[in-house]
Enzyme design. Sequence first.
Site: not given
Ligand code: BG6
Length: 515
Positions: A172, A202, A206, A240, A264
């Site tokens: 992505k 990704h 998970k 986050e 996501h």
């Molecule tokens: C990424 C985004 O795809 O996913 C980031 O570009 C984000 O901005 C991240 O922080 C979050 O992934 P995870 O696995 O930490 O929840």
Amino acid sequence: MDAAEPILPASDQAALGRSPRAPACQFVIFGAGGDLTRRLLMPALYNLRLAGLLDEQFRIIGVDAREMDDNAFRAHLTEAMDFFVTQRRGDAPGKLDQTAWTWMCDRIIYLSGDFGNPDTFTRLNAALPEAGSVIFYCATAARFFETLGAQLHASGLTREEEGYFRRIVVEKPFGHDLTSARALNTALLEVFDESQIYRIDHYLGKETVQNIMALRFSNGIFEPIWKRDNIDHVQITAAETVGVEQRGKFYEGTGAMRDMVPNHIFQLLSMVAMEAPTSFDADAVRSEKAKVIQAIHPLSGRQAVRDVVRGQYRAGRYGADPVPGYRSEPDVDCNSSTETYIAMRLAIDNWRWAGVPFYIRTGKRLARRRTEISIHFKQAPFALFRDTPVEKLTPNILFLHIQPTEGVTLQFSAKVPGPRVRLGGVSMNFNYADYFHEGPSTGYETLLYDCLTGDATLFQRADNVEAGWGVVQPALDAWDSGHIHVHPYAAGSEGPEAADEMLQRDGRGWVPIGR
Ligand code: BG6
């Protein structure tokens, strides 16, 4: 729930180790000098090697613009591996398994070249065996995806021969909006067949995200109540605590909506809301996901203003530590109107979900790192409690904790001991870690293994990607015409008040992030 003996194989190396070895393959990484390769791809491939899943003939060819020879590239990776592998495993530094890593290094070569130059691909062709399977991994900036596809095709590298595959993995962001996502799909589909394209998200690597399907469809108790008759609303949160870190330049042109929602967040939403697929076949699963995203009611211009809240973090603090506001981050415009927070109210227009709002929110620099889904059930009838001290009933909530806590919690009411009828909130809690021992994992192991073995279930199909963009496009259009205000919120807070107001209008409230 008490911790018991593990009742299923752990989702770790041991479990992966029981899978068959992946077929021999040349693994070409474009963008080999970049962060993704060091942080995630190499540690994940190394973990696959430790689990015995890579073929003896497996080979990695790193391609990037920087001049480097094989040894310099291996040294660059070794330094990173010492850090990333050991850090994630929580071991003391220096615990990299030298035998496994030497095995990897013996199979790594490097090729320097420009992605736009046909000569790079002629040399790549020469470095590959005449016949054999190849994965082309685009670990590059998005602007190279189309070029890479076209160059691979022009040099004859996309052609599959009997018994050998050629696959391309695309990271992505897949497009910047619906039009560009469609254009990228069209460009890739001109040179690859859909079955050769692996669009990675990704979140699907998970385990806890994959577990949503297991929870829903392997247990008899959930599905009968998983519908509008019983569910009042659903909240999906991906909060986050980090800011934009060193990614200001990328983030300025992207923002929270594009960065997190069509990919996501919609993965989480489709796992929770889709119908049961008829099998785990890649297309069966992806079709159900596409259907549910396509069933999201298109936002009208008015809704794009009323049901979408954009926010941007200002300076704030985590405990005693002050953190700067978004506009003071490196590479960010001091008048930026890019959103670092987004909340939306969505309606899924199908028989299961009509009338059940899905509230989603995601943001940076929020009170706590927390990704979770909460299913809020309808309140039970009150009549029985009319003549008791109980003033109101609390609806049940089922929490699916994705990260950092991984598990499931059910909140319900129980009688407080004593002569009078009083109720107290209690919860049943399942913690992954109590049952399953987690092994070294970057979250990419399953995805890479699936790509090597040709299982596309956890990858996005063209229609999944376009359906996601289709939902957010009206909001993006409204922003272009300057209609949507960006609300400030303090770093370390729950997000902008306007997001609370959006739920209050419906007589509801967010589950606190920082609880
Ligand atoms: C990424 C985004 O795809 O996913 C980031 O570009 C984000 O901005 C991240 O922080 C979050 O992934 P995870 O696995 O930490 O929840």
